[in-house]
Design an enzyme around this catalytic site. Structure first.
Site, PDB file in Angstrom:
ATOM      1  N   CYS A 124      42.158  47.518  31.030  1.00 48.33           N
ATOM      2  CA  CYS A 124      41.012  47.903  31.553  1.00 48.33           C
ATOM      3  C   CYS A 124      40.364  49.000  30.575  1.00 48.33           C
ATOM      4  CB  CYS A 124      40.681  48.149  32.885  1.00 48.33           C
ATOM      5  SG  CYS A 124      41.155  46.761  33.800  1.00 48.33           S
ATOM      6  N   HIS A 158      32.142  44.936  35.473  1.00 50.37           N
ATOM      7  CA  HIS A 158      33.369  45.304  34.818  1.00 50.37           C
ATOM      8  C   HIS A 158      33.811  44.190  34.296  1.00 50.37           C
ATOM      9  CE1 HIS A 158      36.931  47.696  34.135  1.00 50.37           C
ATOM     10  NE2 HIS A 158      37.667  47.434  35.034  1.00 50.37           N
TER      11      HIS A 158
END
Ligand code: COA
Length: 383
Positions: free
Chosen positions: A83, A330
């Site tokens: 991420c 996200h």
């Protein structure tokens, strides 16, 4: 080392974007960044992407995306750090310009997560397969353990966690690019369905599609592209033990602290100088751990920072004015670059309703997995 500036930015809407493929998203964001700076040439492209291979079966993104942008021939590579891939792409772009190896660099990030892949399992491939995933743990489960540890050691409550989501949804409601533009209450968070105790649905960032891109060049060439460049004055990356079981203290994110120290040192900036920050709130507990590790709140004050208004717009250090990962969304590989765009807009005075008045120094922090990798950038507006 040369001074580096961001001179252009572009991003897509974040959300479930059924109508756009991974390449469409990248081209939309990259073309917007180039257009915003009036640029038609770049020397190299760094693309943050966690797992095009597992999410949509597409690897080898560098040449594919450069070609679809109409720039076949340009040096282009995918950058992966789970991420934190977007933050890492920005960090490598910064190095390329600072070192003098490239003059104009596109640092981008893209992820297409909603095309039918088994998202929870794909995300789990960023955890320790042998020591964590084999036993059935997922990312909500890992962050739930971090939350439990924080509650035990620092007395953090479920309500404290809920306030992070309430604050970030409030900010995100003002962001036209956000996936969720709805405010939520503490009560709604505490009554939302349980995902991994104590984390509920409204403590979690969503599954998202999206892309973001920024254009970098040496500061002394910035006026060709904009009269409001934003300098990147510090860049720090760090790693720590991947498996939670191998860490000394679950409630402390070492890589976040270390990447922050490296960026602060390069920038010659102290945490108290930061006026606006975007940090990695993939789960509400993550924001609390990150602001503590970065020194944005004093020791032991992280848990109550959202509830007290300290980290809200209008507070002493507004955190996640974009809505953060929680509300803005996200799309994992794009997140680190989207954070940079929020700070770019803040330091140019272009954040609209979300503007932090007079902000001159900003910070972004983007992390991979349960905090095993972290990237921090510090920015200074020169308007
Ligand atoms: N916050 C707020 N609302 C959310 C949400 C979130 N994180 N995730 C989903 N929703 C909403 C959806 O919009 C949908 O609303 P609707 O019924 O009005 O359309 C509803 O909740 C159900 O959505 P669904 O997609 O079925 O949820 P889910 O149960 O499959 O997934 C989570 C929910 C929390 C498990 C999923 O969002 C998740 O895995 N998040 C974490 C992602 C992650 O780990 N990222 C990497 C971090 S390191």
């Amino acid at each position: 080392m040369r001074e580096v500036a961001i001179v252009g930015a572009g991003m897509t809407q974040f959300g479930e974007l059924w109508q756009s493929s991974l390449r469409d998203l990248f081209v939309e964001a990259a073309a917007a960044a180039l257009r915003s700076a009036g640029a038609d040439h770049v020397d190299s492209i760094f693309i943050g992407n966690m797992s095009g291979g597992q999410f949509v079966g597409q690897e080898h993104l560098g040449p594919l995306l450069a070609d679809h942008l109409g720039m076949a021939g340009v040096a282009a590579v995918r950058v992966e750090s789970a991420c934190a891939s977007g933050g890492a792409a920005l960090g490598l772009g910064f190095m390329a310009v600072a070192s003098g190896l490239a003059d104009v660099v596109l640092a981008a990030g893209v992820e297409k997560m909603t095309d039918g892949a088994d998202v929870t399992n794909v995300l789990a491939s960023a955890a320790d397969q042998e020591n964590e995933v084999y036993h059935g743990i997922t990312f909500p489960g890992l962050y739930a353990m971090i939350a439990r540890a924080h509650m035990q050691v620092k007395g953090t409550t479920e309500e404290d966690l809920a306030w992070v989501s309430v604050k970030n949804h409030k900010h995100g409601a003002m962001n036209p690019k956000a996936q969720f533009r709805t405010e939520v209450t503490v009560d709604q968070v505490l009554k939302s369905s349980m995902v991994a105790e104590p984390l509920r649905l409204l403590h979690c960032s969503p599954v998202s599609d999206g892309a973001a891109a920024v254009l970098l060049c040496p500061l002394d060439k910035a006026e060709k592209y904009t009269d409001k460049p934003v300098k990147i004055v510090g860049s720090g990356m760090a790693t720590s033990a991947m498996a939670l079981a191998d860490r000394k203290d679950l409630a402390v994110l070492d890589a976040v602290a270390q990447s922050g120290e490296r960026a602060y040192k390069m920038a010659g900036v102290m945490p108290k100088d930061v006026q606006v920050a975007e940090v990695h709130d993939c789960f509400s507990i993550a924001e609390i751990c990150c602001i503590e590790a970065l020194g944005l709140v004093s020791e032991g004050k992280g848990a109550k920072a959202a509830a007290s208004g300290h980290t809200a717009l209008g507070g002493q250090i507004p955190v996640n004015t974009s809505g953060g990962l929680k509300s803005k969304g996200h799309p994992v590989g794009a997140t680190g670059v989207a954070q940079a765009i929020e700070i770019f807009e803040q330091l140019r005075g272009e954040a609209g309703e979300r503007q932090v008045e007079g902000a001159r120094i900003g910070l972004t922090q983007n992390m991979g997995g349960s905090g095993a990798s972290s990237v921090v950038h510090i920015y200074e507006g020169v308007r």
